[in-house]
Design an enzyme around this catalytic site. Sequence first.
Site, PDB file in Angstrom:
ATOM      1  N   ASP A  89      45.241  39.046  44.942  1.00 42.76           N
ATOM      2  CA  ASP A  89      44.475  40.060  44.220  1.00 42.76           C
ATOM      3  C   ASP A  89      45.175  40.458  42.923  1.00 42.76           C
ATOM      4  OD1 ASP A  89      42.330  41.723  43.841  1.00 42.76           O
ATOM      5  OD2 ASP A  89      43.050  43.311  45.179  1.00 42.76           O
ATOM      6  N   GLY A  90      44.379  40.893  41.954  1.00 48.04           N
ATOM      7  CA  GLY A  90      44.941  41.445  40.719  1.00 48.04           C
ATOM      8  C   GLY A  90      44.778  40.574  39.482  1.00 48.04           C
ATOM      9  N   ARG A  98      38.676  38.493  31.997  1.00 47.83           N
ATOM     10  CA  ARG A  98      39.047  38.313  33.407  1.00 47.83           C
ATOM     11  C   ARG A  98      39.268  36.839  33.751  1.00 47.83           C
ATOM     12  NH1 ARG A  98      38.212  42.429  36.959  1.00 47.83           N
ATOM     13  NH2 ARG A  98      37.825  40.943  38.647  1.00 47.83           N
ATOM     14  N   ASN A 158      32.347  38.879  47.249  1.00 48.78           N
ATOM     15  CA  ASN A 158      32.583  38.587  45.825  1.00 48.78           C
ATOM     16  C   ASN A 158      31.335  38.060  45.107  1.00 48.78           C
ATOM     17  OD1 ASN A 158      36.046  37.571  46.374  1.00 48.78           O
ATOM     18  ND2 ASN A 158      35.269  39.507  45.549  1.00 48.78           N
ATOM     19  N   ARG A 190      29.828  40.161  42.253  1.00 50.23           N
ATOM     20  CA  ARG A 190      30.368  40.221  40.883  1.00 50.23           C
ATOM     21  C   ARG A 190      29.339  39.688  39.895  1.00 50.23           C
ATOM     22  NH1 ARG A 190      36.865  39.359  41.094  1.00 50.23           N
ATOM     23  NH2 ARG A 190      37.179  40.717  42.877  1.00 50.23           N
ATOM     24  N   ARG A 226      49.665  40.858  50.414  1.00 51.70           N
ATOM     25  CA  ARG A 226      48.598  41.205  49.483  1.00 51.70           C
ATOM     26  C   ARG A 226      49.240  41.657  48.187  1.00 51.70           C
ATOM     27  NH1 ARG A 226      42.647  43.732  50.116  1.00 51.70           N
ATOM     28  NH2 ARG A 226      42.153  43.692  47.899  1.00 51.70           N
ATOM     29  N   ARG A 274      44.374  47.468  51.773  1.00 50.00           N
ATOM     30  CA  ARG A 274      43.223  47.173  52.640  1.00 50.00           C
ATOM     31  C   ARG A 274      43.113  45.671  52.880  1.00 50.00           C
ATOM     32  NH1 ARG A 274      40.692  49.544  48.000  1.00 50.00           N
ATOM     33  NH2 ARG A 274      40.181  47.963  46.452  1.00 50.00           N
TER      34      ARG A 274
HETATM   35  C1  IPE Z   1      39.805  40.412  48.062  1.00 45.60           C
HETATM   36  O1  IPE Z   1      39.944  40.907  46.776  1.00 45.60           O
HETATM   37  C2  IPE Z   1      39.193  39.049  48.003  1.00 45.60           C
HETATM   38  C3  IPE Z   1      40.028  38.027  47.414  1.00 45.60           C
HETATM   39  C4  IPE Z   1      41.245  38.173  47.000  1.00 45.60           C
HETATM   40  C5  IPE Z   1      39.400  36.743  47.291  1.00 45.60           C
HETATM   41  P1  IPE Z   1      38.852  41.857  46.136  1.00 45.60           P
HETATM   42  O2  IPE Z   1      39.324  42.202  44.790  1.00 45.60           O
HETATM   43  O3  IPE Z   1      37.487  41.247  46.245  1.00 45.60           O
HETATM   44  O4  IPE Z   1      38.901  43.106  47.128  1.00 45.60           O
HETATM   45  P2  IPE Z   1      38.440  44.600  46.928  1.00 45.60           P
HETATM   46  O5  IPE Z   1      37.066  44.563  46.341  1.00 45.60           O
HETATM   47  O6  IPE Z   1      39.418  45.234  46.010  1.00 45.60           O
HETATM   48  O7  IPE Z   1      38.485  45.190  48.294  1.00 45.60           O
HETATM   49  C1  IPE Z   2      41.480  38.315  42.797  1.00 51.34           C
HETATM   50  O1  IPE Z   2      41.597  39.022  41.607  1.00 51.34           O
HETATM   51  C2  IPE Z   2      40.653  37.073  42.636  1.00 51.34           C
HETATM   52  C3  IPE Z   2      39.340  37.126  43.296  1.00 51.34           C
HETATM   53  C4  IPE Z   2      38.904  38.083  44.079  1.00 51.34           C
HETATM   54  C5  IPE Z   2      38.465  36.003  43.055  1.00 51.34           C
HETATM   55  P1  IPE Z   2      40.511  40.090  41.169  1.00 51.34           P
HETATM   56  O2  IPE Z   2      39.486  39.398  40.346  1.00 51.34           O
HETATM   57  O3  IPE Z   2      39.984  40.809  42.357  1.00 51.34           O
HETATM   58  O4  IPE Z   2      41.395  41.044  40.268  1.00 51.34           O
HETATM   59  P2  IPE Z   2      41.301  42.620  40.183  1.00 51.34           P
HETATM   60  O5  IPE Z   2      41.400  43.154  41.581  1.00 51.34           O
HETATM   61  O6  IPE Z   2      39.987  42.928  39.551  1.00 51.34           O
HETATM   62  O7  IPE Z   2      42.476  43.012  39.345  1.00 51.34           O
HETATM   63 MG    MG Z   3      40.522  42.535  43.290  1.00 50.38          MG
END
Ligand code: IPE
Ligand code: IPE
Ligand code: MG
Length: 261
Positions: free
Chosen positions: A38-39, A51, A86, A89, A206, A212
């Site tokens: 994540d991130g 992004r 996801n 999005r 994580r 979470r």
């Molecule tokens: C969890 O990350 C899913 C993946 C890393 C693929 P998200 O960014 O989708 O999770 P939330 O929305 O913050 O819970």
């Molecule tokens: C995780 O990074 C990758 C996927 C869920 C595909 P994010 O896209 O969720 O990044 P943040 O949480 O918005 O920073």
């Molecule tokens: Mg995320």
Amino acid sequence: MERDEAKLRAYFEEPPADVSLEDVDLARIPRHVSFIMDGNGRWAQARGLARSKGHAAGVDSLREAVTTSVRLGVDVLSAYAFSTENWRRPQEEVNLLMHLFATTLVKELPLFHQENVRLRFLGDIDALPKKTANVFQRGLDETAGYDGMTFALAVNYGSRAEMARAARMIASDVAAGILDKDQIDEQAIADRLYTAGLPDPELLVRTSGELRLSNYLLWQLAYTEIVVTDVLWPDFSRWDYLRAIRSYQHRDRRFGGVTSA
Ligand code: IPE
Ligand code: IPE
Ligand code: MG
């Protein structure tokens, strides 16, 4: 899993001040390490980038995590790349991710060949865009014979959907007379999850600080040790991986019992 000691030492040369290979017990490396990557978005945002650039940088971190896992002798590496949620999005980001999965897999196949890595997917792969699904199938076919590390990538994965699917499979087996209702035990359920045959993760990492699970491996993580780091996924390095294992190795895993020592 076997380790190449020389390659391992070379890989962890020039450590930062606070962590080195000596800080982990190589005899107690977890068999299965899992990542919620994540991130990516926040990493890009912090740099004033789109992004998509964060996702592209995330690929580099994943490649490094695969190599680190192989060097450390981890048996199973799993990583959450795209959840069933996801799809919410913006269409443009979803399209970009699906494209990125396909192009990245083709590009990274040589690494799997070189390191004897067997690929596996967790999630409903058939529901992905055709091109992505085809490339995934190619990855499965090309690595099916490998017996080194298993790399399980969770794409279009959601734990609740996985459990509902297992329930449907069990219902069909009972209806077909293959399974008796009294035989429905924990193993019968585990055998019908996407992770069938894999050990449960001992360690879940994580990145980017969120406390979470986001619908990830709810069944399989029942007794997993959880490490949450503030490091954003595109910044996650082999040293962060070592820090996570060090933290895991300091835990007292009781599994509901009492400490023996
Ligand atoms: C969890 O990350 C899913 C993946 C890393 C693929 P998200 O960014 O989708 O999770 P939330 O929305 O913050 O819970
Ligand atoms: C995780 O990074 C990758 C996927 C869920 C595909 P994010 O896209 O969720 O990044 P943040 O949480 O918005 O920073
Ligand atoms: Mg995320």
